[in-house]
Write an enzyme that holds these catalytic residues in place. Structure first.
Site, PDB file in Angstrom:
ATOM      1  N   ASN A   8       5.305   7.554  12.384  1.00 11.07           N
ATOM      2  CA  ASN A   8       5.153   6.485  11.101  1.00 11.07           C
ATOM      3  C   ASN A   8       3.472   6.573  10.620  1.00 11.07           C
ATOM      4  OD1 ASN A   8       5.127   5.701   8.788  1.00 11.07           O
ATOM      5  ND2 ASN A   8       5.851   3.350   9.067  1.00 11.07           N
ATOM      6  N   LYS A  10       2.004   5.633   8.011  1.00 15.47           N
ATOM      7  CA  LYS A  10       1.399   5.093   7.241  1.00 15.47           C
ATOM      8  C   LYS A  10       0.510   5.368   6.402  1.00 15.47           C
ATOM      9  CE  LYS A  10       2.670   1.663  10.092  1.00 15.47           C
ATOM     10  NZ  LYS A  10       2.848   0.071  10.895  1.00 15.47           N
ATOM     11  N   GLU A  95       5.979  -3.387   6.015  1.00 17.28           N
ATOM     12  CA  GLU A  95       4.762  -3.213   5.218  1.00 17.28           C
ATOM     13  C   GLU A  95       5.585  -3.162   3.797  1.00 17.28           C
ATOM     14  OE1 GLU A  95       3.178  -0.455   7.301  1.00 17.28           O
ATOM     15  OE2 GLU A  95       2.949  -1.608   8.857  1.00 17.28           O
ATOM     16  N   GLU A 165      13.490  -2.844  13.548  1.00 14.94           N
ATOM     17  CA  GLU A 165      12.116  -3.319  13.604  1.00 14.94           C
ATOM     18  C   GLU A 165      11.339  -4.303  13.901  1.00 14.94           C
ATOM     19  OE1 GLU A 165       9.390   0.194  13.123  1.00 14.94           O
ATOM     20  OE2 GLU A 165       9.578  -0.666  10.917  1.00 14.94           O
ATOM     21  N   GLY A 171       2.787  -3.581  14.481  1.00 17.83           N
ATOM     22  CA  GLY A 171       1.248  -3.190  15.051  1.00 17.83           C
ATOM     23  C   GLY A 171       0.564  -4.251  15.905  1.00 17.83           C
ATOM     24  N   SER A 211       5.732  -2.115  17.505  1.00 13.21           N
ATOM     25  CA  SER A 211       4.465  -1.759  19.057  1.00 13.21           C
ATOM     26  C   SER A 211       5.758  -0.406  20.169  1.00 13.21           C
ATOM     27  CB  SER A 211       4.111  -2.684  19.466  1.00 13.21           C
ATOM     28  OG  SER A 211       3.776  -3.421  18.596  1.00 13.21           O
TER      29      SER A 211
HETATM   30  P1  PGA Z   1       3.675   0.476  15.390  1.00  8.62           P
HETATM   31  O1  PGA Z   1       5.026   0.489  13.436  1.00  8.62           O
HETATM   32  O2  PGA Z   1       4.635   0.802  15.888  1.00  8.62           O
HETATM   33  O3  PGA Z   1       2.423   0.076  15.268  1.00  8.62           O
HETATM   34  O4  PGA Z   1       3.895  -1.213  15.669  1.00  8.62           O
HETATM   35  C1  PGA Z   1       5.150   0.630  13.558  1.00  8.62           C
HETATM   36  C2  PGA Z   1       6.078   0.732  12.422  1.00  8.62           C
HETATM   37  O5  PGA Z   1       5.479   0.463  11.296  1.00  8.62           O
HETATM   38  O6  PGA Z   1       7.125   1.292  11.854  1.00  8.62           O
END
Ligand code: PGA
Length: 252
Positions: A8, A10, A95, A165, A171, A211
């Protein structure tokens, strides 16, 4: 089940950066065991899909609007992301839920719009830190899943993908413990089974996200019921993402 390793990105990467990533990733995943999927920014969809053509890499979107068309300035429909080359789309990422006020009802409409356009929805669910502290993990997952999946037919269910998640792990560098992940995945599968039956539920991939990175991927992928990973930050760098895909190859 074949595991899926999903990036992802983003709001990162220009078209040129997306192409460069795919060019470098292609030989790294040419004979891997995993299904490799990249959720790219809408601007890079068309070019990324062209670049990934005839490779092991599947390109998808990160979001879409549920209307088929109309006066919705700035929005992109399921048919449009499909037209641009998306085979799948994230739906209801935390998000989107938190920053763009997407409810599970909206997530449901988006998942249905994706299915109707032939785009595979990867529906994201997960509890916040406070909800976990209040011991409401199962209640939250149940509500999010039931509302997000409402009205989806048995026939359409074979295209579904789910990502668990925990919001507090996204994050932040924090990851859920293997035990927490195991129980959350098992619970999600029970909720899916209640709607579609155990046979369908056994075949719906449930990924873990939050993460996930090259240092913990092996442990996460070994947890029973974890059918892959949704990777944010660690998916931006091609060598770290490629390493996660390679780690999956070392699983029995
Ligand atoms: P991250 O994000 O691996 O940076 O925690 C995961 C996600 O938002 O799907």
């Amino acid at each position: 089940m074949q595991k899926a390793i999903v990036a992802n990105w983003k709001m990162y990467k220009t078209i040129e950066e997306a192409v460069q990533f795919i060019v470098e990733l292609t030989p790294m995943v040419a004979s891997c065991k995993a299904k490799v999927m990249l959720a790219v920014p809408a601007t890079a969809l068309w070019k990324a899909a062209q670049e990934a053509f005839a490779t092991n890499i599947t390109i998808g979107a990160q979001n879409l609007d549920f209307h088929t068309e109309g006066a919705y300035t700035g929005e992109i429909s399921a048919a449009m992301v499909k037209d641009a080359g998306a085979c799948f789309t994230l739906v209801g990422h935390s998000e989107r839920r938190r920053l763009f006020h997407e409810s599970s009802e909206i997530v449901n409409l988006k998942a249905k719009a994706a299915l109707a356009a032939g785009v595979r929805p990867l529906i994201c669910v997960g509890e916040t830190f406070d909800e976990r502290k209040e011991a409401r993990v199962e209640a939250v997952l149940k509500e999010q899943l039931e509302k997000s999946l409402e009205g989806i037919s048995q026939e359409e269910s074979s295209a579904l993908m789910i990502a668990y998640e925990p919001v507090w792990a996204i994050g932040t560098g924090l990851t859920a413990t293997p035990d927490d992940v195991y129980h959350a995945h098992r619970f999600c599968r029970e909720v899916i089974a209640a709607q579609f039956g155990p046979l369908v539920a056994a075949d719906v991939p449930i990924l873990y996200g939050g993460s996930a990175h090259a240092e913990n991927a092996f442990e996460l992928l070994q947890i029973q019921g974890v059918d892959g990973l949704l990777v944010g930050r660690a998916s931006l760098d091609v060598s770290s993402f490629g390493k996660i895909v390679a780690l999956n190859d070392t699983l029995n």
